[in-house]
Design a protein around this motif. Sequence first.
Motif: not given
Length: 248
Positions: A70-74, A93-97, A53-59
């Motif tokens: 400056g972050v290359d990957e999460i 739907e964690a397309e950026n992680l 609900s919170t930890h992954l979606p907000r990243y």
Amino acid sequence: MALQNREGEFVPNVSLKQRRGGELIDVETKDIFSGRTVAVFSLPGAYTPTCSSTHLPRYNELAEQLFANGVDEIVCLSVNDAFVMEAWGEHQEAENLSLLADGNGSFTEGMGMLVDKSDLGFGKRSWRYSMLVRDGKVEKMFIEPEKPGDPFEVSDADTMLDYLNPQASRPSFATVITKPGCPHCARAKQTLADHHIAYEDISIGNRDVTSRSLRAMTGRATTPQVWIDGQHIGGADELAEHFEKASA
């Protein structure tokens, strides 16, 4: 539990698992971290309430801001198997992680974060924490306090972004209630896309949302109805006026 802060130390050199294109592959930590800046957040388990609900979606929401600073990957890490992590990522739907499975707990144990959650039926799992790793060395760790339950106070994405850049702005997020075939709904969604605002599309007749639900929330039965950052904007015309006033 005697959790260990590993700031100034190198991350463990181990092999993790990931599912890509239907194949189970090995991912070497040296390939992830060497010569790169990586934000890592580790959590007790996929599909668990706080994690989903919170930890992954907000990243995922703050990914563009983290990349811009400056972050290359999460990387999201959990002591789960790669099949569970793949399914959870698709569900979220964690397309950026990058979701990586530390199924044997070897990386987590090497970080001093492997804890016994047998009381919950989990067995050995990761304590919740996040860290910034530059060229394989841990620069900063945000470790949740050692107290009962599943504390979630410092390993969040906003804390990580504040560490990288205290002046960093946050992206707006919209919710749009729409109806299938509604041209004004399509126009509103295009307006949000043009202004680079991510949105959740909730369709009437789906997810138990009805015209009565819409009227109860807004006093209106017309679609679309748009909220941005919790503020009710209104329909497509009012959305356009909202952006016109903002740019004036």
